[in-house]
Motif scaffolding. Structure first.
Motif, PDB file in Angstrom:
ATOM      1  N   ALA A  83       0.939  -4.619   5.376  1.00 29.08           N
ATOM      2  CA  ALA A  83      -0.196  -5.023   4.543  1.00 29.08           C
ATOM      3  C   ALA A  83      -0.990  -3.809   4.063  1.00 29.08           C
ATOM      4  O   ALA A  83      -1.495  -3.794   2.937  1.00 29.08           O
ATOM      5  CB  ALA A  83      -1.100  -5.984   5.308  1.00 29.08           C
ATOM      6  N   LEU A  84      -1.116  -2.780   4.895  1.00 24.75           N
ATOM      7  CA  LEU A  84      -1.807  -1.566   4.476  1.00 24.75           C
ATOM      8  C   LEU A  84      -1.063  -0.884   3.325  1.00 24.75           C
ATOM      9  O   LEU A  84      -1.681  -0.298   2.436  1.00 24.75           O
ATOM     10  CB  LEU A  84      -1.933  -0.599   5.655  1.00 24.75           C
ATOM     11  N   ALA A  85       0.256  -0.972   3.343  1.00 26.72           N
ATOM     12  CA  ALA A  85       1.063  -0.325   2.308  1.00 26.72           C
ATOM     13  C   ALA A  85       1.106  -1.125   1.017  1.00 26.72           C
ATOM     14  O   ALA A  85       1.030  -0.546  -0.084  1.00 26.72           O
ATOM     15  CB  ALA A  85       2.480  -0.101   2.831  1.00 26.72           C
ATOM     16  N   PHE A  86       1.193  -2.453   1.110  1.00 30.08           N
ATOM     17  CA  PHE A  86       1.455  -3.264  -0.082  1.00 30.08           C
ATOM     18  C   PHE A  86       0.409  -4.333  -0.375  1.00 30.08           C
ATOM     19  O   PHE A  86       0.496  -5.012  -1.397  1.00 30.08           O
ATOM     20  CB  PHE A  86       2.826  -3.937   0.040  1.00 30.08           C
ATOM     21  N   GLY A  87      -0.566  -4.502   0.494  1.00 29.62           N
ATOM     22  CA  GLY A  87      -1.575  -5.515   0.261  1.00 29.62           C
ATOM     23  C   GLY A  87      -1.388  -6.723   1.162  1.00 29.62           C
ATOM     24  O   GLY A  87      -0.357  -6.893   1.817  1.00 29.62           O
ATOM     25  N   ASP A  88      -2.398  -7.577   1.162  1.00 32.93           N
ATOM     26  CA  ASP A  88      -2.373  -8.770   1.997  1.00 32.93           C
ATOM     27  C   ASP A  88      -1.409  -9.813   1.445  1.00 32.93           C
ATOM     28  O   ASP A  88      -1.110  -9.827   0.242  1.00 32.93           O
ATOM     29  CB  ASP A  88      -3.771  -9.375   2.094  1.00 32.93           C
ATOM     30  N   PRO A  89      -0.935 -10.716   2.303  1.00 35.85           N
ATOM     31  CA  PRO A  89      -0.037 -11.773   1.824  1.00 35.85           C
ATOM     32  C   PRO A  89      -0.749 -12.705   0.857  1.00 35.85           C
ATOM     33  O   PRO A  89      -1.967 -12.904   0.945  1.00 35.85           O
ATOM     34  CB  PRO A  89       0.375 -12.508   3.105  1.00 35.85           C
TER      35      PRO A  89
END
Length: 221
Positions: free
Chosen positions: A193-199
């Motif tokens: 999530a830190l790399a690509f964002g929250d679900p």
């Protein structure tokens, strides 16, 4: 980075699974890698496309207003008719009902469009009276699924290593006493999530598809 290289790093640094027989098969890790790339694309809109014909070109037929979008399309960024400099305007059914009563029966050159993400369709308004071509700029999923160690993720190389977090999350989420580790799975999911964002929930993804891609009439975002 080829998929085999990434999975070798994961087996060494994350899973401690370098000796055969493996706890996690290559087939399982490849499946997790494909899922990781798709999830990253959904969260971070990593793949944009305006040139792939099967995804970015739709042939309009006189008298037909609804057309299928390729299932790999996450959202539309821009839609225009070939030969026109002004893009079609994204609208909603509610807008049309309020501003243009009877819009469903109008015919002519399309000037706007609406999407139905449940059916995977785009509808142009008014209904075209002549053949034409829609040119789409889209955010999409990868064109080809990862299924071999020699495959390379389509997303930019700088993001390849970050895919490992989702692969590790999936690996430690297996319902197996020897392999399951809920804490490590949760930690890996947080790093992803830190790399690509929250679900994104299905409802949020649909809202984004309807509202985020809009271009103005001059084509700017």
């Amino acid at each position: 980075m080829k998929l085999g290289e990434l999975l070798a790093i994961i087996r060494r640094d994350e899973l401690d699974d370098e000796s055969q027989p493996y706890l996690w098969s290559n087939a399982a890790l490849i499946e997790y890698a494909e899922d990781a790339e798709n999830e990253a694309c959904r969260r971070a809109s990593l793949l944009r496309d305006a040139t792939t014909p099967a995804i970015c070109r739709i042939t309009l037929v006189a008298g037909t207003s609804e057309y299928d979008l390729d299932p790999r399309v996450i959202r539309l960024r821009r839609v225009r008719l070939t030969g026109n400099s002004t893009p079609l305007v994204p609208v909603t059914t509610a807008q049309l009902d309020e501003e243009h009563p009877g819009w469903e029966d109008e015919t002519g050159e399309p000037s706007c469009y609406l999407t139905d993400w449940e059916t995977g369709e785009i509808r142009v308004v008014p209904t075209p009276t002549a053949v034409g071509t829609l040119e789409l700029q889209v955010v999409r999923l990868p064109l080809v699924a990862l299924n071999d160690m020699e495959d390379t993720p389509e997303i930019h190389a700088r993001f390849h290593r970050d895919l490992r977090h989702w692969i590790v999350k999936r690996a430690f989420s297996v319902l197996d006493s020897e392999r399951q580790d809920k804490d490590r799975a949760k930690d890996a999911e947080s790093r992803f999530a830190l790399a690509f964002g929250d679900p994104l929930s299905a409802r949020t993804e649909e809202w984004n598809a309807r509202n985020l891609p809009s271009t103005h009439r001059d084509g700017s975002e």
